[in-house]
Design a protein around this motif. Structure first.
Motif, PDB file in Angstrom:
ATOM      1  N   GLN A  31       0.706  -1.115   0.123  1.00  0.00           N
ATOM      2  CA  GLN A  31      -0.103   0.089   0.217  1.00  0.00           C
ATOM      3  C   GLN A  31       0.764   1.232  -0.112  1.00  0.00           C
ATOM      4  O   GLN A  31       0.542   2.263  -0.615  1.00  0.00           O
ATOM      5  CB  GLN A  31      -1.002  -0.029   1.249  1.00  0.00           C
ATOM      6  CG  GLN A  31      -1.891  -1.170   1.337  1.00  0.00           C
ATOM      7  CD  GLN A  31      -2.718  -1.086   2.424  1.00  0.00           C
ATOM      8  OE1 GLN A  31      -2.912  -0.100   3.097  1.00  0.00           O
ATOM      9  NE2 GLN A  31      -3.978  -2.052   2.518  1.00  0.00           N
ATOM     10  N   SER A  32       1.950   1.323   0.525  1.00  0.00           N
ATOM     11  CA  SER A  32       2.679   2.522   0.612  1.00  0.00           C
ATOM     12  C   SER A  32       4.033   2.117   0.347  1.00  0.00           C
ATOM     13  O   SER A  32       4.821   1.098   0.307  1.00  0.00           O
ATOM     14  CB  SER A  32       2.712   2.926   2.058  1.00  0.00           C
ATOM     15  OG  SER A  32       1.711   3.071   2.890  1.00  0.00           O
ATOM     16  N   PHE A  34       8.225   4.131  -0.738  1.00  0.00           N
ATOM     17  CA  PHE A  34       9.095   5.145  -0.213  1.00  0.00           C
ATOM     18  C   PHE A  34      10.353   4.975  -1.019  1.00  0.00           C
ATOM     19  O   PHE A  34      10.624   3.796  -1.154  1.00  0.00           O
ATOM     20  CB  PHE A  34       9.405   5.335   1.089  1.00  0.00           C
ATOM     21  CG  PHE A  34       8.022   5.531   1.946  1.00  0.00           C
ATOM     22  CD1 PHE A  34       7.733   4.110   2.589  1.00  0.00           C
ATOM     23  CD2 PHE A  34       7.108   6.452   2.084  1.00  0.00           C
ATOM     24  CE1 PHE A  34       6.263   3.843   3.356  1.00  0.00           C
ATOM     25  CE2 PHE A  34       6.128   6.509   2.957  1.00  0.00           C
ATOM     26  CZ  PHE A  34       5.833   5.100   3.545  1.00  0.00           C
ATOM     27  N   ASN A  91       5.603  -0.876   2.067  1.00  0.00           N
ATOM     28  CA  ASN A  91       4.659  -1.396   3.255  1.00  0.00           C
ATOM     29  C   ASN A  91       3.433  -1.835   2.784  1.00  0.00           C
ATOM     30  O   ASN A  91       2.523  -1.331   1.932  1.00  0.00           O
ATOM     31  CB  ASN A  91       4.599  -0.215   3.932  1.00  0.00           C
ATOM     32  CG  ASN A  91       3.601  -0.249   5.164  1.00  0.00           C
ATOM     33  OD1 ASN A  91       2.571   0.054   5.120  1.00  0.00           O
ATOM     34  ND2 ASN A  91       4.089  -1.276   5.822  1.00  0.00           N
ATOM     35  N   GLY A  93       0.880  -2.611   4.789  1.00  0.00           N
ATOM     36  CA  GLY A  93      -0.323  -2.010   5.500  1.00  0.00           C
ATOM     37  C   GLY A  93      -0.386  -2.842   6.729  1.00  0.00           C
ATOM     38  O   GLY A  93       0.241  -3.986   6.750  1.00  0.00           O
ATOM     39  N   GLY A  94      -1.634  -2.712   7.351  1.00  0.00           N
ATOM     40  CA  GLY A  94      -1.832  -3.450   8.440  1.00  0.00           C
ATOM     41  C   GLY A  94      -0.837  -3.525   9.759  1.00  0.00           C
ATOM     42  O   GLY A  94      -0.540  -2.110  10.051  1.00  0.00           O
ATOM     43  N   SER A  95      -0.149  -4.488   9.993  1.00  0.00           N
ATOM     44  CA  SER A  95       0.718  -4.602  11.156  1.00  0.00           C
ATOM     45  C   SER A  95       1.943  -3.819  10.960  1.00  0.00           C
ATOM     46  O   SER A  95       2.554  -3.963   9.661  1.00  0.00           O
ATOM     47  CB  SER A  95       0.940  -5.856  11.705  1.00  0.00           C
ATOM     48  OG  SER A  95       1.425  -6.673  10.908  1.00  0.00           O
ATOM     49  N   ALA A  96       2.938  -3.543  11.676  1.00  0.00           N
ATOM     50  CA  ALA A  96       4.038  -3.035  11.499  1.00  0.00           C
ATOM     51  C   ALA A  96       5.174  -3.522  10.808  1.00  0.00           C
ATOM     52  O   ALA A  96       5.981  -3.316  10.151  1.00  0.00           O
ATOM     53  CB  ALA A  96       4.705  -2.288  12.844  1.00  0.00           C
ATOM     54  N   ARG A  97       5.080  -4.930  10.741  1.00  0.00           N
ATOM     55  CA  ARG A  97       5.872  -5.853  10.138  1.00  0.00           C
ATOM     56  C   ARG A  97       6.064  -5.840   8.659  1.00  0.00           C
ATOM     57  O   ARG A  97       6.956  -6.207   8.085  1.00  0.00           O
ATOM     58  CB  ARG A  97       5.879  -7.199  10.715  1.00  0.00           C
ATOM     59  CG  ARG A  97       4.630  -7.934  10.355  1.00  0.00           C
ATOM     60  CD  ARG A  97       4.629  -9.416  10.409  1.00  0.00           C
ATOM     61  NE  ARG A  97       3.347  -9.959  10.259  1.00  0.00           N
ATOM     62  CZ  ARG A  97       2.289 -10.080  11.228  1.00  0.00           C
ATOM     63  NH1 ARG A  97       2.505  -9.693  12.555  1.00  0.00           N
ATOM     64  NH2 ARG A  97       1.239 -10.785  11.007  1.00  0.00           N
ATOM     65  N   LEU A  99       6.832  -3.457   6.688  1.00  0.00           N
ATOM     66  CA  LEU A  99       7.651  -2.299   6.104  1.00  0.00           C
ATOM     67  C   LEU A  99       8.967  -3.240   5.444  1.00  0.00           C
ATOM     68  O   LEU A  99       9.616  -3.862   6.320  1.00  0.00           O
ATOM     69  CB  LEU A  99       8.037  -1.424   7.181  1.00  0.00           C
ATOM     70  CG  LEU A  99       8.634   0.038   6.659  1.00  0.00           C
ATOM     71  CD1 LEU A  99       7.740   0.691   5.832  1.00  0.00           C
ATOM     72  CD2 LEU A  99       9.052   0.808   7.878  1.00  0.00           C
ATOM     73  N   PHE A 101      12.519  -3.295   3.216  1.00  0.00           N
ATOM     74  CA  PHE A 101      13.482  -2.516   2.406  1.00  0.00           C
ATOM     75  C   PHE A 101      14.296  -3.434   1.361  1.00  0.00           C
ATOM     76  O   PHE A 101      14.386  -4.458   1.516  1.00  0.00           O
ATOM     77  CB  PHE A 101      14.676  -2.092   3.459  1.00  0.00           C
ATOM     78  CG  PHE A 101      14.647  -0.936   4.191  1.00  0.00           C
ATOM     79  CD1 PHE A 101      13.484  -1.133   5.339  1.00  0.00           C
ATOM     80  CD2 PHE A 101      14.802   0.345   4.037  1.00  0.00           C
ATOM     81  CE1 PHE A 101      13.101  -0.098   6.028  1.00  0.00           C
ATOM     82  CE2 PHE A 101      14.452   1.604   4.763  1.00  0.00           C
ATOM     83  CZ  PHE A 101      13.622   1.301   5.862  1.00  0.00           C
TER      84      PHE A 101
END
Lengths: 111, 115
Positions: A31-32, A34, A91, A93-97, A99, A101
């Motif tokens: 979803q995200s 960078f 990322n 989405g949902g839980s932090a895990r 993300l 790289f």
């Protein structure tokens, strides 16, 4: 297959050149997006977020192609100070895990 | 100035020592991360805490033990490390929500050397 893949380079370009980096991601639910920059022996820093419609910040342009699961970064009129490693980040989405790289693309701008 | 502070910046420790790395974020984020970056290698995610609960442990050896006492602080406890554990250890934070995460902000890292 890696979740986020980048061409590691190195890219060696003359000052003033235009250079493009590509990044592909495997999870269509992402979803995200960078782009980060990491200087030698320093922490990564956010360069720019990537929006669906594409976005530009000065000499930097980011594009997203959801159908092809592909992100790009274009740097125009390269400066010596642009020399760094550029990291693609995705990322889901949902839980932090979620993300994730990429391994980074190394750029050296030559005088 | 970074909103994520790590201490110490440099650490040299013997293989039998016990030490701890500290990370503090002043950004009001609810997720914190530990990453390892060895020389000329990509970032490796070690641990993730979201709302103070560990949500990911990427097969990290037990000689690394994380602790997250609250949403602003994160520790990495080290004991009986090996020379190959020498690396830059980076802490990061982000805001996790239904729509995904905001971008992650990194601390300046702890450069660890195990002798």
């Amino acid at each position: 297959r890696k979740e986020v893949e980048q061409d590691p380079g190195p890219f060696n370009v003359p000052e003033g050149a235009t250079v493009a980096f590509n990044c592909t991601y495997s999870n269509s639910a992402s979803q995200s997006f960078f782009w980060y920059r990491q200087d030698c022996r320093k922490e990564p820093k956010l360069l720019m977020s990537v929006y669906s419609s594409g976005n530009e910040d000065g000499r930097f342009t980011a594009q997203l192609n959801r159908a092809s699961q592909y992100i790009s970064l274009l740097i125009r009129d390269s400066k010596l100070s642009d020399s760094a490693t550029y990291l693609c980040v995705v990322n889901r989405g949902g839980s932090a895990r979620q993300l994730t790289f990429g391994s980074g693309t190394q750029l050296t701008v030559l005088p | 100035e970074t909103g994520v502070t790590q201490t110490p910046r440099h650490l040299v420790m013997g293989m039998t020592n016990k030490k701890s790395l500290k990370c503090e974020q002043h950004l009001g984020h609810n997720a914190m991360y530990w990453y390892k970056q060895s020389a000329k290698k990509p970032l490796e995610l070690m641990f993730v805490y979201s709302l103070e609960e560990r949500v990911e442990n990427n097969s990290v050896p037990s000689r690394f033990s994380p602790e997250c006492p609250n949403s602003s602080h994160l520790f990495l406890h080290l004991h009986t490390l090996q020379p190959e554990d020498s690396a830059l250890y980076l802490c990061a934070s982000s805001q996790a929500g239904r729509g995904g995460n905001t971008e992650a902000f990194f601390g300046q890292g702890t450069r660890l050397t195990v002798v």
